[in-house]
Design a protein around this motif. Structure first.
Motif, PDB file in Angstrom:
ATOM      1  N   LEU A   1     -19.385  50.933  -2.535  1.00  0.00           N
ATOM      2  CA  LEU A   1     -20.208  50.197  -3.494  1.00  0.00           C
ATOM      3  C   LEU A   1     -19.427  49.800  -4.733  1.00  0.00           C
ATOM      4  O   LEU A   1     -19.965  49.125  -5.613  1.00  0.00           O
ATOM      5  CB  LEU A   1     -21.427  51.028  -3.879  1.00  0.00           C
ATOM      6  CG  LEU A   1     -22.340  51.391  -2.708  1.00  0.00           C
ATOM      7  CD1 LEU A   1     -23.343  52.453  -3.120  1.00  0.00           C
ATOM      8  CD2 LEU A   1     -23.047  50.153  -2.176  1.00  0.00           C
ATOM      9  N   ALA A   2     -18.177  50.200  -4.823  1.00  0.00           N
ATOM     10  CA  ALA A   2     -17.325  49.750  -5.921  1.00  0.00           C
ATOM     11  C   ALA A   2     -17.124  48.239  -5.873  1.00  0.00           C
ATOM     12  O   ALA A   2     -16.861  47.606  -6.900  1.00  0.00           O
ATOM     13  CB  ALA A   2     -15.975  50.460  -5.868  1.00  0.00           C
TER      14      ALA A   2
ATOM     15  N   CYS B   1     -16.427  46.966 -15.520  1.00  0.00           N
ATOM     16  CA  CYS B   1     -15.449  46.076 -14.887  1.00  0.00           C
ATOM     17  C   CYS B   1     -15.493  44.681 -15.501  1.00  0.00           C
ATOM     18  O   CYS B   1     -14.760  43.785 -15.055  1.00  0.00           O
ATOM     19  CB  CYS B   1     -15.720  45.983 -13.385  1.00  0.00           C
ATOM     20  SG  CYS B   1     -15.297  47.480 -12.467  1.00  0.00           S
ATOM     21  N   GLY B   2     -16.356  44.496 -16.502  1.00  0.00           N
ATOM     22  CA  GLY B   2     -16.423  43.225 -17.206  1.00  0.00           C
ATOM     23  C   GLY B   2     -17.470  42.258 -16.684  1.00  0.00           C
ATOM     24  O   GLY B   2     -17.504  41.095 -17.113  1.00  0.00           O
TER      25      GLY B   2
ATOM     26  N   ALA C   1     -26.165  35.973 -14.514  1.00  0.00           N
ATOM     27  CA  ALA C   1     -25.501  37.248 -14.233  1.00  0.00           C
ATOM     28  C   ALA C   1     -24.458  37.129 -13.134  1.00  0.00           C
ATOM     29  O   ALA C   1     -24.436  36.170 -12.352  1.00  0.00           O
ATOM     30  CB  ALA C   1     -26.536  38.306 -13.853  1.00  0.00           C
ATOM     31  N   ASP C   2     -23.604  38.159 -13.069  1.00  0.00           N
ATOM     32  CA  ASP C   2     -22.638  38.301 -11.986  1.00  0.00           C
ATOM     33  C   ASP C   2     -23.148  39.226 -10.884  1.00  0.00           C
ATOM     34  O   ASP C   2     -22.603  39.231  -9.778  1.00  0.00           O
ATOM     35  CB  ASP C   2     -21.330  38.887 -12.536  1.00  0.00           C
ATOM     36  CG  ASP C   2     -20.737  38.039 -13.649  1.00  0.00           C
ATOM     37  OD1 ASP C   2     -20.528  36.834 -13.423  1.00  0.00           O
ATOM     38  OD2 ASP C   2     -20.506  38.587 -14.744  1.00  0.00           O
ATOM     39  N   LEU C   3     -24.163  40.023 -11.214  1.00  0.00           N
ATOM     40  CA  LEU C   3     -24.723  40.965 -10.254  1.00  0.00           C
ATOM     41  C   LEU C   3     -26.159  41.272 -10.642  1.00  0.00           C
ATOM     42  O   LEU C   3     -26.452  41.498 -11.819  1.00  0.00           O
ATOM     43  CB  LEU C   3     -23.908  42.267 -10.237  1.00  0.00           C
ATOM     44  CG  LEU C   3     -24.471  43.441  -9.437  1.00  0.00           C
ATOM     45  CD1 LEU C   3     -24.521  43.120  -7.944  1.00  0.00           C
ATOM     46  CD2 LEU C   3     -23.658  44.717  -9.688  1.00  0.00           C
TER      47      LEU C   3
ATOM     48  N   LEU D   1     -24.232  52.244 -10.531  1.00  0.00           N
ATOM     49  CA  LEU D   1     -23.776  50.918 -10.128  1.00  0.00           C
ATOM     50  C   LEU D   1     -23.703  49.974 -11.327  1.00  0.00           C
ATOM     51  O   LEU D   1     -22.732  49.228 -11.493  1.00  0.00           O
ATOM     52  CB  LEU D   1     -24.723  50.341  -9.068  1.00  0.00           C
ATOM     53  CG  LEU D   1     -24.603  50.919  -7.657  1.00  0.00           C
ATOM     54  CD1 LEU D   1     -25.838  50.573  -6.844  1.00  0.00           C
ATOM     55  CD2 LEU D   1     -23.353  50.383  -6.987  1.00  0.00           C
ATOM     56  N   ALA D   2     -24.733  50.015 -12.166  1.00  0.00           N
ATOM     57  CA  ALA D   2     -24.769  49.134 -13.332  1.00  0.00           C
ATOM     58  C   ALA D   2     -23.622  49.443 -14.288  1.00  0.00           C
ATOM     59  O   ALA D   2     -22.932  48.534 -14.778  1.00  0.00           O
ATOM     60  CB  ALA D   2     -26.113  49.273 -14.048  1.00  0.00           C
ATOM     61  N   ARG D   3     -23.391  50.725 -14.559  1.00  0.00           N
ATOM     62  CA  ARG D   3     -22.331  51.085 -15.499  1.00  0.00           C
ATOM     63  C   ARG D   3     -20.955  50.749 -14.897  1.00  0.00           C
ATOM     64  O   ARG D   3     -20.070  50.259 -15.613  1.00  0.00           O
ATOM     65  CB  ARG D   3     -22.436  52.563 -15.851  1.00  0.00           C
ATOM     66  CG  ARG D   3     -21.335  53.093 -16.782  1.00  0.00           C
ATOM     67  CD  ARG D   3     -21.258  52.327 -18.119  1.00  0.00           C
ATOM     68  NE  ARG D   3     -22.421  52.485 -18.955  1.00  0.00           N
ATOM     69  CZ  ARG D   3     -22.561  53.414 -19.889  1.00  0.00           C
ATOM     70  NH1 ARG D   3     -21.595  54.315 -20.088  1.00  0.00           N
ATOM     71  NH2 ARG D   3     -23.651  53.445 -20.635  1.00  0.00           N
ATOM     72  N   HIS D   4     -20.754  51.020 -13.619  1.00  0.00           N
ATOM     73  CA  HIS D   4     -19.461  50.720 -12.975  1.00  0.00           C
ATOM     74  C   HIS D   4     -19.124  49.238 -13.088  1.00  0.00           C
ATOM     75  O   HIS D   4     -18.021  48.866 -13.522  1.00  0.00           O
ATOM     76  CB  HIS D   4     -19.486  51.134 -11.510  1.00  0.00           C
ATOM     77  CG  HIS D   4     -18.355  50.554 -10.699  1.00  0.00           C
ATOM     78  ND1 HIS D   4     -17.051  50.989 -10.816  1.00  0.00           N
ATOM     79  CD2 HIS D   4     -18.337  49.540  -9.789  1.00  0.00           C
ATOM     80  CE1 HIS D   4     -16.282  50.287 -10.008  1.00  0.00           C
ATOM     81  NE2 HIS D   4     -17.037  49.408  -9.376  1.00  0.00           N
TER      82      HIS D   4
END
Length: 432
Positions: free
Chosen positions: A212-213, A32-33, A83-85, A25-28
């Motif tokens: 989860l994308a 994505c920026g 953060a964004d997430l 999840l973190a890498r995806h």
């Protein structure tokens, strides 16, 4: 009052693939920026190393007991502002331990994604998912992810078992070649995993094929900050051993030393680097000295520099593997005995079964300091403890803290922000 998309990654038990899923999840989302901040529940050093590689930012611990409610709130508020997430990886099974991952998720109202290893399982998958989602009404639930799925048909069977009202988020396949290798203290360190970044990319590709994308909904986090610690280490130069043998370091511990005024440097015993001559104190953290015992035993420049440091009555703080390094001998799992630095009297031996795993607290004249212990070695020493930690929940006697000359040594991995005054006393050689 910051809001930020957030997800808590829990599981039905240990070894279900929480770290793999969290890293995916973190890498995806990072590629994505997005600015992704990841936290790990409880005392852990190895999972955060993998997660840091996945997101590109330090991974801090959250734990209602060890870190404390107020500090957890402040760490999450800071992350939400930046953060964004936010991703939080749980520990063990969702409801295991006191306090548990579920307690943390409920306290901060972060929805739980349950990871269930589905190998060897069909309809029971739905029953486990239902139980995790409904066991406690106060735990928000996002959905369930099937891991280690054997085939497309297996995935279909699993999805059909999910009761109405629960979200099935998809699956990760055994064929994706994304599982992370383990050894006796947990996951293998990132630099020792061949092709780790390629593995993380494959994991991110797999997550991109699930629901989860997309980002989870925003979570509200109360705005909070902690007061700055007193500058009890102004002008103190602390050198930290950092390499594959000595890598078990909480980022929050180093942050605290710097916030209290210490100047931080690092050196590598494995690379035979000398401890800095001008260091006022050394910190020898835990890690895997048993895997590198021959090299550590033969690296004379480091050995001589640490011996000279101790001879000058300068402070050393040694935890777990760092303590083993200072002993007379260390016997590895194959039974080979290695001469260590001989600066603490005693001998340690590795064993194949776990010696101790527990949350710990140690009561000092400055108040309680929290931490944990996790080791596969036993110690024979004539040293007498100056203090004993206690099991955090049962109160049973825990790890000893030894003082030998200018060396403070213990199996306990202390979380220094829980008591800055006690941490400063360790590095100044003052009474505890």
């Amino acid at each position: 009052m910051p809001d930020c998309p957030a997800l808590f990654i829990g599981a039905s038990a240990s070894h279900q693939g929480k770290t793999t899923v969290t890293a995916a999840l973190a890498r995806h989302h990072t590629r994505c920026g997005l600015n992704v901040r990841v936290f790990k529940t409880g005392p852990d050093f190895l999972d955060p190393m993998i997660l840091e590689r996945a997101c590109g930012a330090p991974v801090y611990s959250l734990h209602l007991s060890m870190v404390g409610l107020d500090a957890c709130r402040a760490l999450l508020a800071q992350a939400a502002r930046e953060a964004d997430l936010i991703l939080i990886e749980g520990v063990m099974g969702l409801f295991d331990g006191t306090p548990s991952s579920a307690d943390l998720a409920a306290t901060f109202n972060v929805p739980v994604l349950a990871v269930i290893g589905a190998h060897g399982m069909a309809q029971t998958f739905g029953a486990i998912a239902f139980g995790l989602a409904r066991y406690r009404d106060d735990v928000p639930f996002h959905g369930v992810l099937a891991n280690r799925v054997a085939s497309a048909r297996h995935a279909q069977m699993l999805s059909e078992t999910i009761p109405d009202g629960l979200r099935y988020c998809g699956h990760l396949s055994n064929a994706d070649d994304i599982a992370l290798p383990e050894r006796h203290l947990g996951l293998t360190q990132p630099d020792e995993v061949a092709g780790l970044d390629a593995r993380l990319e494959r994991a991110a590709d797999a997550i991109a094929q699930t629901t989860l994308a997309e980002l989870p909904p925003p979570v509200h986090f109360d705005d909070a900050t902690l007061p700055a610690p007193p500058r009890l280490l102004d002008g103190v130069h602390i050198a930290i051993a950092r390499d594959a043998a000595f890598s078990f370091v909480y980022p929050a511990n180093v942050d605290l030393l710097a916030a209290m005024g210490a100047r931080i440097s690092t050196f590598s015993p494995l690379a035979n680097e000398p401890a800095p001559h001008d260091a006022d104190a050394l910190y020898l953290p835990g890690g895997y000295p048993e895997l590198h015992a021959s090299a550590l035993a033969s690296n004379e420049r480091t050995r001589a520099s640490i011996a000279a440091h101790v001879e000058r009555k300068k402070m050393v703080v040694a935890e777990c593997g760092g303590m083993l390094y200072l002993l007379d001998t260390l016997t590895d799992i194959e039974g080979t005995r290695h001469a260590m630095l001989g600066l603490l009297p005693g001998d340690a031996a590795m064993q194949r079964k776990l010696s101790r795993l527990a949350m710990q607290r140690i009561d000092t004249m400055h108040g309680a300091m929290t931490g944990h212990t996790f080791h596969y070695s036993t110690l024979q020493t004539p040293m007498q403890a100056v203090l004993h930690a206690a099991h955090a929940t049962t109160g049973a006697e825990g790890e000893a803290l030894y003082r030998h000359g200018s060396v403070s040594a213990t199996y306990m991995h202390a979380y220094w922000p829980s008591n800055p005054a006690a941490a400063a006393a360790l590095f100044r050689g003052e009474s505890l």
